[in-house]
Structure formats: C-alpha cells, structure tokens
Write a protein that holds these residues in place. Structure first.
Motif, PDB file in Angstrom:
ATOM      1  N   VAL A  95       0.866  -1.174   0.000  1.00 25.85           N
ATOM      2  CA  VAL A  95       0.000   0.000   0.000  1.00 25.85           C
ATOM      3  C   VAL A  95       0.904   1.225   0.000  1.00 25.85           C
ATOM      4  CG1 VAL A  95      -1.881  -1.164   1.203  1.00 25.85           C
ATOM      5  CG2 VAL A  95      -0.130   0.036   2.524  1.00 25.85           C
ATOM      6  N   GLY A  96       0.361   2.374  -0.360  1.00 21.50           N
ATOM      7  CA  GLY A  96       1.151   3.601  -0.375  1.00 21.50           C
ATOM      8  C   GLY A  96       0.631   4.602  -1.375  1.00 21.50           C
ATOM      9  N   HIS A  97       1.518   5.108  -2.230  1.00 19.67           N
ATOM     10  CA  HIS A  97       1.097   6.091  -3.229  1.00 19.67           C
ATOM     11  C   HIS A  97       2.201   6.250  -4.264  1.00 19.67           C
ATOM     12  CE1 HIS A  97      -1.471   9.268  -4.761  1.00 19.67           C
ATOM     13  NE2 HIS A  97      -2.290   9.115  -3.707  1.00 19.67           N
ATOM     14  N   LEU A  98       1.802   6.714  -5.448  1.00 19.40           N
ATOM     15  CA  LEU A  98       2.716   7.091  -6.520  1.00 19.40           C
ATOM     16  C   LEU A  98       2.629   8.594  -6.739  1.00 19.40           C
ATOM     17  CD1 LEU A  98       1.812   4.317  -9.145  1.00 19.40           C
ATOM     18  CD2 LEU A  98       3.633   4.241  -7.420  1.00 19.40           C
ATOM     19  N   GLY A  99       3.661   9.162  -7.373  1.00 18.09           N
ATOM     20  CA  GLY A  99       3.652  10.577  -7.724  1.00 18.09           C
ATOM     21  C   GLY A  99       4.239  10.792  -9.103  1.00 18.09           C
ATOM     22  N   ASP A 100       3.728  11.802  -9.808  1.00 18.86           N
ATOM     23  CA  ASP A 100       4.198  12.106 -11.166  1.00 18.86           C
ATOM     24  C   ASP A 100       3.884  13.567 -11.450  1.00 18.86           C
ATOM     25  OD1 ASP A 100       4.714  12.376 -13.869  1.00 18.86           O
ATOM     26  OD2 ASP A 100       3.279  10.851 -14.521  1.00 18.86           O
ATOM     27  N   ALA A 101       4.917  14.420 -11.481  1.00 15.71           N
ATOM     28  CA  ALA A 101       4.704  15.830 -11.802  1.00 15.71           C
ATOM     29  C   ALA A 101       6.039  16.499 -12.086  1.00 15.71           C
ATOM     30  CB  ALA A 101       3.994  16.561 -10.658  1.00 15.71           C
ATOM     31  N   TYR A 102       6.057  17.384 -13.085  1.00 12.58           N
ATOM     32  CA  TYR A 102       7.221  18.218 -13.393  1.00 12.58           C
ATOM     33  C   TYR A 102       8.479  17.403 -13.685  1.00 12.58           C
ATOM     34  CZ  TYR A 102       4.182  21.764 -11.322  1.00 12.58           C
ATOM     35  OH  TYR A 102       3.123  22.580 -11.013  1.00 12.58           O
ATOM     36  N   GLY A 103       8.318  16.194 -14.201  1.00  4.36           N
ATOM     37  CA  GLY A 103       9.452  15.333 -14.480  1.00  4.36           C
ATOM     38  C   GLY A 103       9.762  14.343 -13.381  1.00  4.36           C
ATOM     39  N   LEU A 104       9.304  14.610 -12.160  1.00  2.00           N
ATOM     40  CA  LEU A 104       9.531  13.692 -11.048  1.00  2.00           C
ATOM     41  C   LEU A 104       8.586  12.504 -11.119  1.00  2.00           C
ATOM     42  CD1 LEU A 104      10.254  14.096  -7.401  1.00  2.00           C
ATOM     43  CD2 LEU A 104       7.942  13.300  -7.910  1.00  2.00           C
ATOM     44  N   ARG A 105       9.114  11.338 -10.788  1.00  2.00           N
ATOM     45  CA  ARG A 105       8.297  10.166 -10.496  1.00  2.00           C
ATOM     46  C   ARG A 105       8.685   9.693  -9.104  1.00  2.00           C
ATOM     47  NH1 ARG A 105       6.004   7.127 -14.997  1.00  2.00           N
ATOM     48  NH2 ARG A 105       5.520   8.676 -16.610  1.00  2.00           N
ATOM     49  N   SER A 106       7.701   9.339  -8.302  1.00  6.49           N
ATOM     50  CA  SER A 106       7.965   8.960  -6.921  1.00  6.49           C
ATOM     51  C   SER A 106       7.124   7.753  -6.532  1.00  6.49           C
ATOM     52  CB  SER A 106       7.672  10.137  -5.982  1.00  6.49           C
ATOM     53  OG  SER A 106       6.360  10.638  -6.161  1.00  6.49           O
ATOM     54  N   VAL A 107       7.656   6.971  -5.587  1.00  2.00           N
ATOM     55  CA  VAL A 107       6.977   5.771  -5.087  1.00  2.00           C
ATOM     56  C   VAL A 107       7.167   5.699  -3.575  1.00  2.00           C
ATOM     57  CG1 VAL A 107       6.794   3.257  -5.197  1.00  2.00           C
ATOM     58  CG2 VAL A 107       7.462   4.539  -7.249  1.00  2.00           C
ATOM     59  N   PHE A 108       6.081   5.465  -2.877  1.00  3.86           N
ATOM     60  CA  PHE A 108       6.073   5.171  -1.438  1.00  3.86           C
ATOM     61  C   PHE A 108       5.228   3.924  -1.296  1.00  3.86           C
ATOM     62  CE2 PHE A 108       4.478   5.249   2.842  1.00  3.86           C
ATOM     63  CZ  PHE A 108       5.344   6.001   3.632  1.00  3.86           C
ATOM     64  N   ALA A 109       5.857   2.774  -1.031  1.00  4.37           N
ATOM     65  CA  ALA A 109       5.112   1.522  -1.006  1.00  4.37           C
ATOM     66  C   ALA A 109       5.654   0.626   0.095  1.00  4.37           C
ATOM     67  CB  ALA A 109       5.207   0.811  -2.355  1.00  4.37           C
ATOM     68  N   PHE A 110       4.746   0.063   0.904  1.00  2.00           N
ATOM     69  CA  PHE A 110       5.193  -0.819   1.975  1.00  2.00           C
ATOM     70  C   PHE A 110       4.174  -1.918   2.227  1.00  2.00           C
ATOM     71  CE2 PHE A 110       2.471   2.130   4.153  1.00  2.00           C
ATOM     72  CZ  PHE A 110       1.986   1.486   5.286  1.00  2.00           C
ATOM     73  N   ASP A 111       4.676  -3.020   2.722  1.00  2.00           N
ATOM     74  CA  ASP A 111       3.874  -4.180   3.103  1.00  2.00           C
ATOM     75  C   ASP A 111       3.697  -4.123   4.621  1.00  2.00           C
ATOM     76  OD1 ASP A 111       2.997  -6.679   3.949  1.00  2.00           O
ATOM     77  OD2 ASP A 111       4.233  -7.800   2.527  1.00  2.00           O
ATOM     78  N   PRO A 112       2.507  -3.763   5.104  1.00  3.44           N
ATOM     79  CA  PRO A 112       2.321  -3.615   6.552  1.00  3.44           C
ATOM     80  C   PRO A 112       2.538  -4.915   7.323  1.00  3.44           C
ATOM     81  CG  PRO A 112       0.510  -2.587   5.335  1.00  3.44           C
ATOM     82  CD  PRO A 112       1.292  -3.397   4.353  1.00  3.44           C
ATOM     83  N   ALA A 113       2.236  -6.053   6.706  1.00  3.45           N
ATOM     84  CA  ALA A 113       2.354  -7.323   7.415  1.00  3.45           C
ATOM     85  C   ALA A 113       3.815  -7.728   7.609  1.00  3.45           C
ATOM     86  CB  ALA A 113       1.603  -8.419   6.661  1.00  3.45           C
ATOM     87  N   ARG A 114       4.606  -7.641   6.549  1.00  4.97           N
ATOM     88  CA  ARG A 114       6.016  -8.042   6.614  1.00  4.97           C
ATOM     89  C   ARG A 114       6.923  -6.881   7.005  1.00  4.97           C
ATOM     90  NH1 ARG A 114       3.665 -10.940   2.484  1.00  4.97           N
ATOM     91  NH2 ARG A 114       4.009 -13.204   2.537  1.00  4.97           N
ATOM     92  N   ARG A 115       6.383  -5.653   6.964  1.00  5.19           N
ATOM     93  CA  ARG A 115       7.130  -4.448   7.314  1.00  5.19           C
ATOM     94  C   ARG A 115       8.337  -4.241   6.405  1.00  5.19           C
ATOM     95  NH1 ARG A 115       8.969  -4.811  12.884  1.00  5.19           N
ATOM     96  NH2 ARG A 115       8.879  -2.540  13.052  1.00  5.19           N
ATOM     97  N   ASN A 116       8.111  -4.515   5.110  1.00  6.27           N
ATOM     98  CA  ASN A 116       9.087  -4.216   4.071  1.00  6.27           C
ATOM     99  C   ASN A 116       8.590  -3.023   3.274  1.00  6.27           C
ATOM    100  OD1 ASN A 116      10.563  -6.553   4.774  1.00  6.27           O
ATOM    101  ND2 ASN A 116       9.372  -7.810   3.356  1.00  6.27           N
ATOM    102  N   GLY A 117       9.509  -2.167   2.809  1.00  7.12           N
ATOM    103  CA  GLY A 117       9.057  -1.005   2.048  1.00  7.12           C
ATOM    104  C   GLY A 117      10.154  -0.404   1.205  1.00  7.12           C
ATOM    105  N   VAL A 118       9.738   0.349   0.187  1.00  6.75           N
ATOM    106  CA  VAL A 118      10.672   1.044  -0.692  1.00  6.75           C
ATOM    107  C   VAL A 118      10.179   2.465  -0.934  1.00  6.75           C
ATOM    108  CG1 VAL A 118      11.556  -1.013  -1.858  1.00  6.75           C
ATOM    109  CG2 VAL A 118       9.513   0.122  -2.745  1.00  6.75           C
ATOM    110  N   ILE A 119      11.135   3.377  -1.055  1.00  4.83           N
ATOM    111  CA  ILE A 119      10.861   4.774  -1.384  1.00  4.83           C
ATOM    112  C   ILE A 119      11.756   5.143  -2.555  1.00  4.83           C
ATOM    113  CG2 ILE A 119      11.138   7.161  -0.589  1.00  4.83           C
ATOM    114  CD1 ILE A 119      10.503   5.979   2.273  1.00  4.83           C
ATOM    115  N   VAL A 120      11.161   5.754  -3.579  1.00  3.87           N
ATOM    116  CA  VAL A 120      11.899   6.149  -4.781  1.00  3.87           C
ATOM    117  C   VAL A 120      11.522   7.581  -5.125  1.00  3.87           C
ATOM    118  CG1 VAL A 120      12.284   5.718  -7.235  1.00  3.87           C
ATOM    119  CG2 VAL A 120      11.959   3.792  -5.679  1.00  3.87           C
TER     120      VAL A 120
END
Length: 442
Positions: free
Chosen positions: A375-400
């Motif tokens: 779960v999380g969110h994506l972003g896209d504006a002004y050339g930027l792409r962003s990712v905030f995504a994590f698995d609450p059960a396993r507590r793994n996540g990535v940010i880009v």
C-alpha cells in the motif's frame, strides 16, 4: 498523478552514493551493496533515458537496510556549479503528498473533529453539491477514494485571494461529472484534496501548511513542508530542482538538449510566499499550498513516516496514531472491476482512504516476478516520479524519488505494469538486493 544508466565510474559525475545502513546478510553485505549501487547508477545514467537525480531507501522487517543518492539535485548547464543529490535532498514529491495530507486529516478524525461519512459541507461552511446530483452529499470518504464526482478539467488550484466557494458554487460545469454521482465511480481527482485541505483549515482555524507541520511533520521530527518559502535555509539549500529535457508546459522533448528546470529552481532567488498570505483567512482556499502534490521532503524523511506506519502509529516510543486509525485508513475501499471507474491504463487498481494499493497480481505488480503486496502512493509531476510503497504485514518497504527524465517516459513503457520501465528497474533492484537479498540478473 500527473502532478505523472554507463558504469559505477559514471557515478563520480552523476553524484554521490552515501549508503548509511548495513545491507541484510542474505545480500552478501558489502558485495550486495556494491551490486545495488552499480545497478542503480546504471539506470540513472542510461543513455536511452537519463535521470537528473535519484534518491532511494529500502526497509526490511521494519529496519532501514539501504539508502542511496545519485545524480544532481541542481544542474548548472555550465552557467552554475552542479550540486549532487545527497541522502538529505528534499524533493517536491507530487501526489504522495495526498497520502501525507490524509495522515493529517486522520489525526483530526481520530480526535473527533471530523467524520469520514459526514457531509463535507458541514466543515466548509457552504453547501457543496454536484449540480447534477443536488440531493447527494459529498463526504470525506468519497473525496479520499476519488469517488466524489469532482473533476479536474476546470483546474484544481487558485490564488489565495480566490475563495473555493466562489469556484465551486455554482461552479464550472467541467468541475463535475454529469453521469456519475458521489460514490458511483472512481476518477482520480486532484481537486478533492484542495477541498479536504480547505475543510481541515476551517475546522481548526489554522493555515494548511502550518497545520500539517503541527499534525504530522513536527511530531516526527522531519524538516519538510508544503510551503517552500518557510523551509529553513539549510533545508532550502538541499531542495532538488525538478527537470525535464523539454520546454516548460509543452510536450516538446529534446533528449540531446540541456536539462530544463520545471519547478523549485531557486538558484537565483529564494521562494516567495504565496501572494496574499499575510491576509489569508484559513478555511477559504488551501489550494496554493497544494495538499494534492506540494510537500517537499527527503527520502529519509519519508522513511520516518513509513516506519511509524509499520510500527502501528508509534514513533520513538510515542504514539501518534491509534493502530485502529491506520487500519481504517489502509483498509481497501475500492477495487477496479472494469465497470466501476477509470484505472488510467492500469495505474489505479485498488484504493484505501487516500492511498493506492498494489495487489501482487499480473499487471498490478511493483516488482518483477511478484512477491511484494503493498500500500502507499505514486507521484508524477514536473518530471519527477515517486513511489512510497510498503507491506504492513512483513514491514518491508521502498521509497523512490526520481527528479527528472531526459526523454518522454511514455516511450519507456514498463514490461509488467503501468509504470515506466526505469521505475520497474529501480523497484525490482531495490526489492531483490535489499529486501529479498537474493538478486537476479535483469
């Protein structure tokens, strides 16, 4: 949303890589880190599609295991010195801001000051209705799940001197669906967060940018904000300019040309506060602070938020949210079935309250070969792409946070998802090396 690689040697020019945390043992420790460094540097410097800058962070079992910064947060194009991206570089994170705004809202809901299913008119001080469905109230829940029937076609940001009431009542017809009423249909809508931010202001009497500082950023100890003119000088110095190799507000790309600043270029002068801020009455129009896309924050700062969420609302042994509040926020509210909304070509497949959800199914996956339900969110504006995504059960996540592209990302289609191929490569590299710790060749 549409707010929507050479060698390790090339990193000396492209920027600094300053990993802070130890890699998990399964990745081969230093060898695993070096492999991930090299793979991400190659993506940043890929001649087919270069990235202006890149900041990433990975969390495994609730603990940070990798962070890296590549490229340049400011590109002088020969006229000014280049400045490398660092681990503390702040970015305008685009639509991930919506999820952060939602966290602020949920603090007010938890405190009993706002209710998800109440008529939002009660908080705005004026009657907000789709003129085609005048008897159906619009609620925070329908706004948070992009089912309010509001549309972006007439715009979603206006100067502080403009009252949101005057924009929406009676309102430009293009601001409303004439076919689907509140609750009927999912269409991604930035304007909904302008309404949410304005309602939050009127309930509290506080200006949105200051309110979000009090509700979320300050309790977490994060230097960030929705109003860049209030960033302290040290943070402003770390703010990334977002770039494309295309002229501003056009679709004319020139991959062989210079990097062209799109937003947050303060090399000549610092950011000015929004016009009229000195006399602004909170609760009138929060859109200039961009609750929808305007948060400036670093990957490290986002990692603090992510770990708080993984810890059930606790940060440094202090509870910021009740666990039940976060469970309510991230519970599934809508799933695309082909008849109930616009997935925008596969970007939006499932939704919670102010957050996107990424089922581990073909066409919806964040990483190649699967294994990462998030779960999380994506972003896209002004050339930027962003990712905030994590698995609450396993507590793994990535940010880009990727701060700009040299060519049209629409020509860099992903192989297994609606994301661009470079986003797929970054996410898969982080997952394989830092979280699974068993990298496979790409």
């Amino acid at each position: 949303m549409n707010e929507r690689r050479r060698s390790l040697l090339g990193m000396a020019l492209a920027g600094a890589v300053e990993p802070l945390f130890a890699m998990p043992a399964a990745s081969g420790t230093q060898a695993g880190r070096q492999a991930l460094d090299a793979e991400l540097a190659a993506i940043v410097n890929d001649p087919a599609l270069q990235l202006a800058s890149l900041s990433v962070l990975a969390i495994r079992a609730g603990q940070p295991v990798y962070e890296g910064a590549f490229g340049r947060r400011h590109i002088g194009n020969g006229a000014l010195p280049d400045k490398p991206a660092t681990l503390d570089t702040l970015y305008r994170i685009a639509s991930i801001s919506k999820m952060m705004t939602t966290l602020g809202l949920m603090r007010l809901v938890e405190a009993g000051r706002m209710e998800l299913d109440a008529d939002v008119s009660n908080y705005l001080g004026f009657r907000l209705r789709n003129p085609h469905f005048p008897d159906r109230p619009i609620t925070l829940r329908t706004l948070l799940t992009h089912r309010s029937s509001l549309r972006d076609e007439a715009g979603y940001s206006w100067p502080l001197a403009t009252s949101l009431k005057d924009v929406l009542v009676p309102g430009d017809p293009k601001s409303w669906s004439n076919r689907a009423g509140p609750g009927d249909w999912f269409t991604y809508c930035n304007l909904g967060w302008g309404v949410i931010g304005t309602a939050m202001e009127r309930v509290t009497g506080e200006r949105f940018d200051l309110l979000m500082g009090r509700l979320l950023l300050q309790p977490l100890g994060i230097t960030a904000g929705y109003n860049p003119s209030l960033l302290p000088p040290a943070a402003l110095e770390k703010l990334a300019t977002l770039y494309r190799k295309r002229t501003v507000d056009t679709e004319i790309w020139n991959p062989d040309g210079p990097w062209i600043p799109q937003v947050d270029d303060y090399s000549g002068k610092p950011p000015a506060p929004p016009a009229g801020i000195a006399t602004y009455v909170p609760g009138t129009n929060a859109t200039p602070f961009s609750p929808t896309g305007g948060l400036r924050i670093s990957a490290r700062g986002m990692g603090v938020v992510m770990r708080m969420l993984m810890n059930g609302g606790v940060h440094e042994n202090k509870r910021l949210f009740e666990r039940a509040t976060l469970e309510r926020m991230f519970a599934r509210q809508w799933t695309h079935d082909g008849t109930n909304g616009d997935s925008l070509g596969g970007f939006f497949n499932a939704w919670g309250l102010g957050n996107a959800q990424f089922p581990d199914r073909p066409g919806m996956r964040l990483v190649e070969d699967g294994g990462f339900e998030a779960v999380g969110h994506l972003g896209d504006a002004y050339g930027l792409r962003s990712v905030f995504a994590f698995d609450p059960a396993r507590r793994n996540g990535v940010i880009v946070l990727a701060g700009g592209v040299s060519s049209d990302p629409e020509r860099d289609k992903g192989r297994y998802s609606a994301l661009a191929r470079y986003e797929e490569r970054i996410l898969t590299a982080l997952y394989r090396h830092a979280i699974v710790g068993n990298p496979a060749p790409t």
